[in-house]
Design an enzyme around this catalytic site. Structure first.
Site, PDB file in Angstrom:
ATOM      1  CG  HIS A   1      -5.570  -2.679   0.058  1.00  0.00           C
ATOM      2  ND1 HIS A   1      -4.940  -2.117  -1.034  1.00  0.00           N
ATOM      3  CD2 HIS A   1      -5.023  -2.077   1.157  1.00  0.00           C
ATOM      4  CE1 HIS A   1      -4.058  -1.220  -0.619  1.00  0.00           C
ATOM      5  NE2 HIS A   1      -4.088  -1.177   0.700  1.00  0.00           N
TER       6      HIS A   1
ATOM      7  CB  SER B   1      -0.963  -0.059   1.192  1.00  0.00           C
ATOM      8  OG  SER B   1      -2.002   0.866   1.050  1.00  0.00           O
TER       9      SER B   1
ATOM     10  CG  ASP C   1      -5.957  -3.808  -4.304  1.00  0.00           C
ATOM     11  OD1 ASP C   1      -6.210  -3.314  -3.196  1.00  0.00           O
ATOM     12  OD2 ASP C   1      -4.862  -4.343  -4.571  1.00  0.00           O
TER      13      ASP C   1
END
Length: 242
Positions: A217, A102, A185
């Site tokens: 995610h 991330s 995602d």
């Protein structure tokens, strides 16, 4: 979806695109974030119990500037260094392999585009694993994330890996880059991963895009604790080739 597509989105849609917890498969919102923290904390505890480690090693003066070092069980004079940078929207001598998730993937990508000659060093970065990352920060300016960061447009441009890709020199071309993205995602996270990998490839970098099915995610990185997980296998193969 082109780089400018986000400009056509309504404010609520943009907020949703850059809120990973709204796209999690198992849980939603704060519950997804809490479950992720619990999972990675448990994985850290297992690693500390099963390996030799040196924790909270300072690399700067601020309280948060600390590293946790984990060493192989078998003594060895030489072994690769694998550097993992956690996510959290930036709020939370041997061959080096970077791994970031991330916002951590953004930081690892910024390492790749750093002009190290300014510092008089040439780090031996042999591989980088960028997982569900952010490579263009301008859309973030228009979301809740920037309430805490307070980034200006100039800062976002200067710190967007997408905008500072350099033509690969021989040392960079030898660095293998893996851009990984989760099936679940958000479309914006997926777009950024696809476009960043394409831009690296066009600049002569050795790059591959891994689109991982069934994960979101959060568990895309949580599953690194599983020996049979495909991303673990790809990372180990990368290190073996290096």
């Amino acid at each position: 979806m082109s780089r400018g597509r986000w400009r056509d989105m309504a404010a609520e849609e943009l907020q949703q695109q850059y809120s990973p917890s709204r796209w999690a498969r198992r849980l939603r919102g704060d519950a997804a974030v809490r479950a992720h923290i619990e999972a990675v904390t448990a994985g850290t505890q297992r690693a500390r119990a099963g390996t030799r480690s040196s924790l909270h090693v300072p690399y700067g003066e601020a309280d948060g500037e600390r590293l946790d070092l984990y060493f192989p069980a078998e003594p060895s004079e030489t072994f690769p260094a694998f550097v993992y940078i956690h996510g959290g929207y930036w709020q939370c001598l041997r061959g080096i392999y970077l791994c970031g998730h991330s916002a951590g993937a953004h930081l690892a990508a910024m390492v790749l585009c750093t002009d190290w000659t300014e510092f008089g060093v040439v780090p031996d970065i042999r591989g980088a694993v960028l997982v569900s990352g952010l490579y263009d920060l301008e859309p973030i300016l228009h979301t809740y994330v920037n309430d805490a960061l307070n980034m200006s447009w100039e800062v976002a441009q200067r710190n967007s890996p997408m905008l500072c890709i350099t033509q690969a020199v021989p040392a960079a071309a030898a660095c293998e880059v893996l851009v990984a993205v989760a099936q679940h995602d958000s479309p914006e996270f997926r777009r950024q991963s696809q476009e960043y990998s394409q831009a690296l490839r066009s600049a002569g970098w050795s790059v591959s895009l891994l689109d991982l099915a069934t994960v979101d995610h959060f568990d895309i990185i949580e599953k690194l604790s599983e020996d049979t997980y495909i991303l673990i296998q790809v990372i180990l193969n990368m290190i073996a080739r290096g």
